[in-house]
Design an enzyme around this catalytic site. Structure first.
Site, PDB file in Angstrom:
ATOM      1  N   ASP A  74       3.577  11.525  -5.264  1.00  0.00           N
ATOM      2  CA  ASP A  74       3.328  11.228  -4.027  1.00  0.00           C
ATOM      3  C   ASP A  74       3.953   9.670  -3.985  1.00  0.00           C
ATOM      4  O   ASP A  74       5.640   9.792  -2.741  1.00  0.00           O
ATOM      5  CB  ASP A  74       2.155  10.220  -3.590  1.00  0.00           C
ATOM      6  CG  ASP A  74       1.386  11.479  -2.618  1.00  0.00           C
ATOM      7  OD1 ASP A  74       1.669  12.193  -3.051  1.00  0.00           O
ATOM      8  OD2 ASP A  74       0.636  11.452  -2.434  1.00  0.00           O
ATOM      9  N   ASP A  96      -1.031   7.544  -4.215  1.00  0.00           N
ATOM     10  CA  ASP A  96      -1.488   8.851  -4.081  1.00  0.00           C
ATOM     11  C   ASP A  96      -1.713   8.382  -2.856  1.00  0.00           C
ATOM     12  O   ASP A  96      -2.859   8.044  -2.999  1.00  0.00           O
ATOM     13  CB  ASP A  96      -2.461   9.607  -4.400  1.00  0.00           C
ATOM     14  CG  ASP A  96      -2.323  11.209  -4.796  1.00  0.00           C
ATOM     15  OD1 ASP A  96      -0.850  11.334  -4.488  1.00  0.00           O
ATOM     16  OD2 ASP A  96      -3.889  11.378  -4.847  1.00  0.00           O
ATOM     17  N   LYS A 114      -4.195   9.737   0.863  1.00  0.00           N
ATOM     18  CA  LYS A 114      -5.299  10.597   1.239  1.00  0.00           C
ATOM     19  C   LYS A 114      -5.229  10.885   2.429  1.00  0.00           C
ATOM     20  O   LYS A 114      -5.570   9.090   2.786  1.00  0.00           O
ATOM     21  CB  LYS A 114      -6.368  10.769   0.200  1.00  0.00           C
ATOM     22  CG  LYS A 114      -5.830  11.061  -1.398  1.00  0.00           C
ATOM     23  CD  LYS A 114      -5.413  11.870  -1.759  1.00  0.00           C
ATOM     24  CE  LYS A 114      -5.225  12.713  -3.027  1.00  0.00           C
ATOM     25  NZ  LYS A 114      -4.876  13.473  -3.227  1.00  0.00           N
TER      26      LYS A 114
END
Length: 352
Positions: free
Chosen positions: A246, A259, A261
DNA sequence: GGATCCTTCTTCTTCTTC
């Protein structure tokens, strides 16, 4: 053996409701309880109320027995997956090939120029499935039996609630929101990195579906600086896997592989994020060995954003934790390779 | 244009006592 399930009240008489084994043997059960302490049961006239007790026990109010409960569970959730015994669980598995997380040949260079637009190396694959498997595929194919059981159970529950089509729609919507959130974060980071005026983007209007998520991560974005890469491909040539990470940026001054989410449920603890830390360690390990990147990362960050705008949870992975999850990743990678080789050899035998 | 790939998410709970 007699299993006391719960105590119910019938009129003014306390009646213990036991499983079917108990019916017709009240006195035996009574004796068991009376050995411990004086209970209200001892004053019950057993002879007088035995027919009432039998009537209550045989009624359809509580017809559950361990047998039909298990049957029902198996019907709804499938066969029981037995937990590992403690001795095997305590064994610490170590990967056969303990590959280093950091590339020792390269110096950890984190002080290079951090201005300008972030890198974005696109995935350039052939027309057909590449022989290099992805992080997502490896993690999906090496889920534990326990994880598969809970995921299947959850899926069956959802289908029971929403129907097959409703569930498809629900899943697609989750994916759509996740993708939209990722692209919005990426756009924001790129525009922040290229724009001199960071203030302007802070008041940005987002699409209604991601407005809450962006609000949720606003306090995290305030701590993110020096974005070096977004949605970029990393590949581990020696260990033969690839993936798309990411983001790489500084979080509170520390260079992290980040990352993003989205989640419907709150995930305040790292343990709530399931395999996410392994995914982050896998990307970081690949990045550290990938010659396209002139730096290495030792820390990770998992940001869990919420649709209602409540503050996102930021789980920072220290270099020690990253090493721990790197080791877990190596095991998963080994499992995957073993699976692939055995599948390949069995299909070879079948063809012959 | 069609096919393929990488992602995007989803799990860890259920009753006894005040």
């Amino acid at each position: 053996m007699f299993i006391l399930k719960r105590v119910g009240c019938v009129g003014s008489i306390m009646v213990p409701q036991c499983t079917s084994l108990f019916v017709g043997n009240f006195s035996a059960c009574h004796c068991l309880s009376s050995t411990k302490r004086h209970s209200p049961y001892s004053s019950v006239d057993i002879e007088r109320y035995s027919s009432l007790v039998k009537a209550v026990m045989s009624s359809k109010v509580s017809s559950q027995t361990p047998e039909n409960l298990q049957e029902e569970d198996e019907h709804i959730y499938g066969p029981v997956v037995k937990a590992q015994n403690p001795s095997s669980r305590s064994e610490v598995r170590v990967p056969k090939n303990l590959h280093p997380f950091l590339n020792c040949e390269e110096t950890v260079e984190t002080e290079e120029a951090e201005s300008g637009p972030p890198a974005r190396i696109l995935l350039n694959r052939g027309k057909y499935r590449s022989p290099v498997p992805s992080v997502t595929r490896i993690l999906q194919q090496t889920l534990s039996r326990e994880q598969i059981f809970y995921l299947e159970r959850w899926k069956r529950k959802m289908i029971a609630q929403l129907g097959e089509e409703g569930f498809q729609e629900y899943s697609q919507n989750l994916f759509r929101q996740g993708k939209l959130f990722h692209s919005t974060v990426e756009d924001t980071l790129i525009s922040d990195a290229t724009s001199m005026d960071k203030e302007s983007s802070e008041k940005a209007e987002y699409q209604p579906d991601v407005q809450g998520y962006m609000e949720s991560i606003s306090h995290v974005l305030a701590d993110v600086s020096a974005v070096r890469a977004t949605e970029s491909t990393v590949q581990h040539a020696e260990l033969n896997y690839l993936g798309i990470m990411d983001c790489v940026a500084r979080y509170r001054g520390v260079l992290c592989l980040i990352d993003w989410k989205t989640s419907e449920k709150p995930k305040p603890f790292l343990s709530n994020t399931f395999d996410n830390p392994i995914q982050v360690a896998a990307y970081a390990g690949a990045l550290n060995s990938d010659g396209n990147y002139k730096y290495q990362v030792e820390n990770g960050l998992i940001i869990v954003a919420y649709k209602d705008g409540s503050p996102a949870h930021a789980h920072q992975l220290s270099s020690e934790l990253m090493l721990k999850y790197w080791s877990t990743w190596l095991l998963r990678l080994e499992n995957f390779t073993e699976q692939s080789t055995s599948q390949a050899s069995s299909s070879f035998v079948e063809k012959r």
